[in-house]
Design a protein around this motif. Structure first.
Motif, mmCIF file in Angstrom:
data_model
loop_
_atom_site.group_PDB
_atom_site.id
_atom_site.type_symbol
_atom_site.label_atom_id
_atom_site.label_comp_id
_atom_site.label_asym_id
_atom_site.label_seq_id
_atom_site.Cartn_x
_atom_site.Cartn_y
_atom_site.Cartn_z
ATOM 1 N N ASN A 1 71.563 76.956 103.029
ATOM 2 C CA ASN A 1 72.314 77.946 102.265
ATOM 3 C C ASN A 1 71.482 79.187 101.946
ATOM 4 O OD1 ASN A 1 74.736 76.507 102.245
ATOM 5 N ND2 ASN A 1 74.126 75.303 100.472
ATOM 6 N N ALA A 2 70.186 79.039 101.888
ATOM 7 C CA ALA A 2 69.337 80.204 101.639
ATOM 8 C C ALA A 2 69.415 81.197 102.795
ATOM 9 C CB ALA A 2 67.892 79.760 101.429
ATOM 10 N N LYS A 3 69.702 80.669 103.984
ATOM 11 C CA LYS A 3 69.810 81.513 105.173
ATOM 12 C C LYS A 3 71.257 81.723 105.594
ATOM 13 C CE LYS A 3 65.340 80.136 107.089
ATOM 14 N NZ LYS A 3 64.636 79.555 108.264
ATOM 15 N N ASN A 4 72.197 81.174 104.808
ATOM 16 C CA ASN A 4 73.631 81.277 105.148
ATOM 17 C C ASN A 4 73.894 80.804 106.571
ATOM 18 O OD1 ASN A 4 74.356 82.463 102.621
ATOM 19 N ND2 ASN A 4 73.569 84.425 103.371
ATOM 20 N N THR A 5 73.255 79.728 106.950
ATOM 21 C CA THR A 5 73.312 79.261 108.324
ATOM 22 C C THR A 5 73.642 77.771 108.376
ATOM 23 O OG1 THR A 5 71.744 80.944 109.052
ATOM 24 C CG2 THR A 5 72.032 79.042 110.482
ATOM 25 N N VAL A 6 74.475 77.413 109.325
ATOM 26 C CA VAL A 6 74.766 76.012 109.608
ATOM 27 C C VAL A 6 74.310 75.731 111.028
ATOM 28 C CG1 VAL A 6 77.137 76.501 110.366
ATOM 29 C CG2 VAL A 6 76.531 74.212 109.589
ATOM 30 N N TYR A 7 73.792 74.529 111.237
ATOM 31 C CA TYR A 7 73.243 74.147 112.537
ATOM 32 C C TYR A 7 73.998 72.946 113.103
ATOM 33 C CZ TYR A 7 69.335 76.860 110.667
ATOM 34 O OH TYR A 7 68.563 77.846 110.117
ATOM 35 N N LEU A 8 73.997 72.870 114.410
ATOM 36 C CA LEU A 8 74.490 71.673 115.076
ATOM 37 C C LEU A 8 73.432 71.273 116.094
ATOM 38 C CD1 LEU A 8 76.911 69.724 115.255
ATOM 39 C CD2 LEU A 8 77.675 71.045 117.242
ATOM 40 N N GLN A 9 72.683 70.237 115.761
ATOM 41 C CA GLN A 9 71.674 69.713 116.670
ATOM 42 C C GLN A 9 72.358 68.726 117.593
ATOM 43 O OE1 GLN A 9 68.273 70.483 116.894
ATOM 44 N NE2 GLN A 9 68.350 69.226 118.744
ATOM 45 N N MET A 10 72.273 68.991 118.883
ATOM 46 C CA MET A 10 72.957 68.162 119.863
ATOM 47 C C MET A 10 71.922 67.485 120.751
ATOM 48 S SD MET A 10 76.137 70.694 120.846
ATOM 49 C CE MET A 10 75.084 71.877 121.671
ATOM 50 N N GLU A 11 71.952 66.167 120.757
ATOM 51 C CA GLU A 11 71.021 65.367 121.546
ATOM 52 C C GLU A 11 71.797 64.558 122.584
ATOM 53 O OE1 GLU A 11 67.799 65.563 120.972
ATOM 54 O OE2 GLU A 11 67.711 66.448 118.967
#
Length: 125
Positions: free
Chosen positions: A73-83
């Motif tokens: 939330n500090a970077k206003n970013t959501v990630y999707l790590q795909m393996e």
């Protein structure tokens, strides 16, 4: 709020990618975030979602154990790590935002008001 997705690319089956989605604009509000994907000739489908707090996550069955959603939330970013990517993961991946502070998450796209432009993920066999 505006969403910018990135991180897509070409990867061999079994490989990994991390998608990012950065929000700008009214980021002071609380948003639940989702990832959706659309393969050629197919309808858009839900992939994963995360609550604004990060305390709740939700995955479609076919990606459980392979994909991990997270937010900063500090970077206003959501990630999707795909393996362990599979050829059937090939699609344009979209991030979406729902104005909500609730922990309950939705898979239906109609509940998400804001959408990013999409990033292409291609998994070769």
């Amino acid at each position: 709020v505006q969403l910018q997705a990135s991180g897509g690319g070409l990867v061999q089956a079994g490989g990994s990618l991390r998608l990012s989605c950065t929000a700008s604009g009214r980021t002071g509000s609380r948003y639940n975030m989702g990832w959706f994907r659309q393969a050629p000739g197919k309808e858009r489908e839900f992939v994963s979602a995360i609550s604004a707090s990060g305390g709740s996550t939700y995955y479609r069955d076919s990606v459980k154990g392979r994909f991990t959603i997270s937010n900063d939330n500090a970077k206003n970013t959501v990630y999707l790590q795909m393996e362990d990517l599979l050829p059937e993961d090939t699609a344009i991946y979209y991030c979406a935002a729902r104005l909500s502070g609730a922990e309950y998450l939705y898979a239906a796209s109609k509940y998400y008001r804001y959408w990013g432009q999409g990033t292409l993920v291609t998994v070769s066999s």
